[in-house]
Write an enzyme that holds these catalytic residues in place. Structure first.
Site, PDB file in Angstrom:
ATOM      1  N   GLU A 215       0.026  -1.163   5.853  1.00  0.00           N
ATOM      2  CA  GLU A 215       0.829  -0.545   6.574  1.00  0.00           C
ATOM      3  C   GLU A 215       0.859   1.171   6.715  1.00  0.00           C
ATOM      4  O   GLU A 215       1.101   1.538   8.108  1.00  0.00           O
ATOM      5  CB  GLU A 215       2.338  -0.580   5.962  1.00  0.00           C
TER       6      GLU A 215
ATOM      7  N   ASP B 289       0.919  -1.186   0.130  1.00  0.00           N
ATOM      8  CA  ASP B 289      -0.082  -0.033   0.014  1.00  0.00           C
ATOM      9  C   ASP B 289       0.811   1.210   0.008  1.00  0.00           C
ATOM     10  O   ASP B 289       2.021   1.091   0.334  1.00  0.00           O
ATOM     11  CB  ASP B 289      -0.946   0.017   1.284  1.00  0.00           C
TER      12      ASP B 289
END
Length: 359
Positions: A126, A67
């Site tokens: 994250e 991400d």
């Protein structure tokens, strides 16, 4: 570009700031096509793979995330991420943080021939507090050792990729002061919540910053008031006031923020608590440093890092971690984010050497 650069460019081109599914699909498909590893896709969007799963001995994992933070307008064209190569660097959202290092981990994982158990993991979420890492841990992901491929390049000096043996965490808090409203012409008729909040700010201002040693390196924490909001009108004694506090935590120590609750009407709420990381095995840290030295011309060192990573969640769950990756200070989350293709190759060689020697 070579295979590592092309794989990085492919991953960087896939938008993954709102939905990581497509990036995870690409990583999963590549692992299934390019390796004979045991590959899993978790419900949280994580991609996990193992070689020699359940072999005797201790396990090693290479960990990243796919991400990214929202791109700058200049990094998007026609709904796709813009990827450009120039002057030995690859530019695009996520190039440094951290799809380049994910690609290096993928290739090293594919090319290695370990005798022991080696895993690869790319987590979702994250950038929003480690939701993917926490889900993987809850599902039983528990390597003995991990190299988290976040940035560690140019920390001790220019031209090297260092080995991070500790990093700070972040605890974000809200202090809420409650009072009672009154007309401002009769201030003694109420209890001024802003005054109580200011008393709490004084407590925060006087707190000692925690410090701790990790493998001979000093890690310093910090605490700062970052916002204050209260009051409803210029002629009303305020009945509520909120203060935001940013604390950078260190392994095993916290600032004594609970002291603010000694003030009448003040309560303390923790809004986010990203754990710090401390490597608890000096031999493993030295082993990674030896591999790093063999993979570059410079002289890397063991260092500390100011930013929280998924290594904090893994370390909290019992995994011995270090951080080693291509991103440089000031590269991540910027409008001109980029990664050095030469440093990515350096990381690939370090990861490959560690995996090949794992038994």
């Amino acid at each position: 570009m070579d295979e590592l650069g092309e794989l990085t460019a492919d991953l960087v081109s896939i938008p993954s700031h709102e939905d990581e599914t497509a990036a995870g699909d690409a990583i999963e498909a590549w692992l299934r096509a390019e390796t004979e590893a045991d590959v899993e896709r978790g419900d949280a969007g994580n991609v996990l793979a193992w070689k020699n799963r359940d072999a005797d001995g201790e396990s090693l994992a290479f960990v990243g995330h796919h991400d990214v933070v929202p791109p700058d307008d200049s990094q998007v064209a026609d709904g796709e991420y813009v990827v450009e190569e120039r002057d030995g660097r690859l530019y695009g959202r996520g190039a440094a943080d951290m799809k380049g290092a994910v690609a290096a981990c993928m290739l090293a994982f594919r090319d290695s021939t370990p005798a022991g158990e080696v895993a690869f993991a790319s987590f979702a979420g994250e950038e929003v507090g480690g939701t993917g890492a926490r889900a993987a841990i809850d599902d039983g992901f528990a390597p003995d050792y991990a190299v988290v491929a976040e940035g560690s390049t140019n920390y001790s000096k220019a031209g090297v990729t260092d080995v991070v043996v500790a990093h700070r965490g972040r605890r974000g808090s809200t202090l809420t002061a409650e009072g009672s409203a009154a007309h401002a012409s009769e201030p003694d008729a109420g209890e001024n919540a802003v005054y109580r909040a200011c008393d709490a700010v004084d407590v925060v201002r006087d707190l000692d910053f925690p410090e701790v040693d990790v493998l001979g390196h000093r890690v310093h924490g910090s605490v700062a008031v970052t916002g204050i909001e209260g009051g409803s009108a210029w002629n009303v004694v305020p009945e509520t006031c909120e203060v935001t506090v940013d604390e950078r935590t260190v392994p095993g120590e916290r600032a004594a923020l609970e002291r603010v609750e000694d003030i009448d009407g003040v309560s303390w709420t923790v809004d986010q608590d990203l754990p710090p990381m401390a490597c608890d095995d000096g031999d493993f840290a030295d082993r990674v440093l030896d591999a790093a030295r063999e993979s570059q011309d410079g002289d890397p060192e063991q260092v500390t890092k100011p930013h929280a990573t998924d290594a904090g969640w893994l370390a909290q769950a019992g995994t011995t971690c270090v951080v080693y990756g291509a991103s440089e200070p000031g590269e991540a989350h910027t409008a001109d984010e980029s990664v050095s293709l030469g440093v990515l190759d350096r990381c690939y060689r370090t990861y490959r050497a560690l995996a090949d020697d794992w038994r």
